[in-house]
Design an enzyme around this catalytic site. Structure first.
Site, PDB file in Angstrom:
ATOM      1  CG  ASP A  88      -2.293   0.670   0.882  1.00  0.00           C
ATOM      2  OD1 ASP A  88      -2.333   1.904   0.976  1.00  0.00           O
ATOM      3  OD2 ASP A  88      -3.272  -0.021   0.542  1.00  0.00           O
ATOM      4  CG  ASP A  89       0.371   6.134   0.490  1.00  0.00           C
ATOM      5  OD1 ASP A  89       1.367   6.326  -0.232  1.00  0.00           O
ATOM      6  OD2 ASP A  89      -0.407   7.036   0.839  1.00  0.00           O
ATOM      7  CE  LYS A 164      -6.079   1.033  -1.545  1.00  0.00           C
ATOM      8  NZ  LYS A 164      -5.848   0.780  -0.095  1.00  0.00           N
ATOM      9  CG  ASP A 166      -6.355   6.031  -2.110  1.00  0.00           C
ATOM     10  OD1 ASP A 166      -7.566   6.329  -2.146  1.00  0.00           O
ATOM     11  OD2 ASP A 166      -5.770   5.682  -1.069  1.00  0.00           O
ATOM     12  CB  SER A 198     -10.110   4.689  -4.265  1.00  0.00           C
ATOM     13  OG  SER A 198      -9.264   3.732  -3.685  1.00  0.00           O
ATOM     14  NE  ARG A 222     -12.336   0.446   0.565  1.00  0.00           N
ATOM     15  CZ  ARG A 222     -11.547   1.263   1.268  1.00  0.00           C
ATOM     16  NH1 ARG A 222     -10.240   1.270   1.077  1.00  0.00           N
ATOM     17  NH2 ARG A 222     -12.068   2.055   2.184  1.00  0.00           N
ATOM     18  CG  ASP A 226      -9.323   3.813   4.471  1.00  0.00           C
ATOM     19  OD1 ASP A 226      -9.799   3.603   3.342  1.00  0.00           O
ATOM     20  OD2 ASP A 226      -8.235   4.399   4.642  1.00  0.00           O
TER      21      ASP A 226
END
Length: 416
Positions: A88-89, A164, A166, A198, A222, A226
């Site tokens: 992830d980030d 992914k 965002d 997202s 999504r 979160d």
């Protein structure tokens, strides 16, 4: 203000040329995610912990991801379907390199992302990475806007299997052309790369969310905020999906999935019963199953829930029809959920939300469940036990505080 509109128009022109160069085929069409993807994702459990000097066991380093990949492989998770190891980030440097390319943080990934990808592929698994459509990621690292082709080609070169994307630091009015542009650029690399968006999570009103376009351009998306490590968070997500089923279910199916966020089973916030409920409800929602936990320190009962093949089979049902809440009693705090399965059977969940009192018997009539047959065979998917034939209703004793029973019911020819 004039400068802003000039910049926005220039970005739209650039994106238009990206779409032309990568082709005008409609939809993502990458052949991936015929069933909801499964794997492990670091965010909820490890967040943006880059302090490897003081916390080497829990910082988001190559060592952490490779360790989790080995546990997926050698502890049996991969065998039941968990395939993706997702970064992830916070994995990159704060600025791009002199050549404009993204640079992995050398303290976290001293041998680079490509080497980690090779190591994960050698285990028979897949690797995912994170970016953001805006100017920056949510953690303040370089975003992909104005760098779409360079970034996705770099990911393909590294051997990335999932992206992914965002939506921080971006005007959500740009999503309608930005997210499809990235999806088409991914396809143009020639490498199959799963695409997680997202897009809807950043749009405030559900009646403004173009789910048709999202489903055409993303493998999963999504919908909600979160998840956090608490039962309250899980319960709110289940409630939201129940309330919004009519807006979501018709766009979910092979190749495109609603994503209620990570499984937190194995972390700190869920009891045994609540862990079963999250696993059951994610399966009912045909959700991606991305664990976010420490697989090095997980109790056997948590592992058993996460590796429950019968519940996973519901999640991975090839028809891909999302389950729905068919009954709700706010006074008694009970809900019934049903999911139609490819073999003609149904998955049924009886769910109790309140925290009051002793275990109580909950009874769902066939009419409430939408069962037209006079009799069905019932199998408990957590006890792995056939319970016999039910006629007219199904009952279960449920403890308070977020417990459930999950059944598979199959029509039988009953003798009367």
């Amino acid at each position: 203000l004039q400068h802003y509109f000039i910049q926005s128009n220039l970005r739209m022109i650039v994106l238009f040329h990206v779409l032309i160069m990568v082709g005008l085929s409609y939809g993502l069409d990458n052949g991936l995610a015929k069933t909801p993807p499964m794997g492990w994702l670091n965010w909820e459990r490890y967040r943006c912990n880059t302090n490897c000097e003081q916390d080497p066991e829990n910082c988001i380093s190559a060592d952490l991801f490779l360790t989790m990949a080995k546990l997926l492989k050698y502890e049996g998770y991969a065998e039941v379907g968990y395939q993706y190891v997702n970064i992830d980030d916070c994995w990159m440097e704060r600025k791009r390199g002199a050549d404009g390319k993204l640079v992995p943080n050398p303290d976290l990934f001293p041998e680079g992302i490509a080497k980690l990808a090779d190591d994960i592929h050698a285990l028979g698994l897949k690797i995912g990475i994170y970016e953001d459509y805006g100017t920056h990621t949510c953690g303040g690292f370089p975003g992909t806007r104005d760098h779409i082709e360079d970034d996705v080609n770099l990911f393909a070169k590294w051997g990335i299997d999932s992206l992914k994307l965002d939506g921080c630091f971006c005007n959500n009015t740009e999503f309608a052309y930005g997210y499809p542009a990235v999806g088409k650029a991914l396809n143009a690399t020639g490498r199959p790369i799963l695409y997680s968006c997202s897009w809807p999570a950043y749009i405030g009103h559900k009646d403004e969310i173009p789910y048709g376009d999202i489903a055409e351009n993303c493998n999963l998306w999504r919908n909600y905020g979160d998840i956090s490590d608490s039962w309250n968070s899980v319960d709110h997500i289940i409630e939201w999906f129940g309330d919004n089923h009519g807006d979501l279910a018709s766009f979910s199916g092979p190749g495109s999935w609603n994503d209620p966020d990570m499984l937190i089973i194995g972390d700190y916030g869920l009891s045994f019963e609540q862990s079963q409920t999250q696993m059951a409800m994610w399966a009912m929602m045909a959700a991606p199953l991305y664990m976010s936990n420490d697989l090095r320190n997980i109790q056997q009962w948590q592992k058993d829930i996460l590796m429950n093949q019968e519940v996973i089979n519901v999640d991975q049902d090839p028809m891909g029809k999302q389950g729905r809440r068919v009954y709700q009693d706010d006074k008694k705090h009970i809900e019934f959920w049903v999911r139609d399965l490819a073999d003609g059977s149904k998955a049924v969940v009886l769910y109790r939300r309140d925290a009051n009192g002793l275990p109580k018997q909950v009874t769902a009539s066939f009419k409430q469940l939408g069962i037209e047959e006079k009799a069905v065979s019932v199998r408990d998917l957590f006890l792995h036990r056939n319970l016999g034939v039910a006629k007219g209703s199904i009952s279960a004793f449920l403890p308070p505080s977020g417990s459930c029973k999950m059944f598979k019911v199959t029509p039988v020819k009953a003798e009367f």
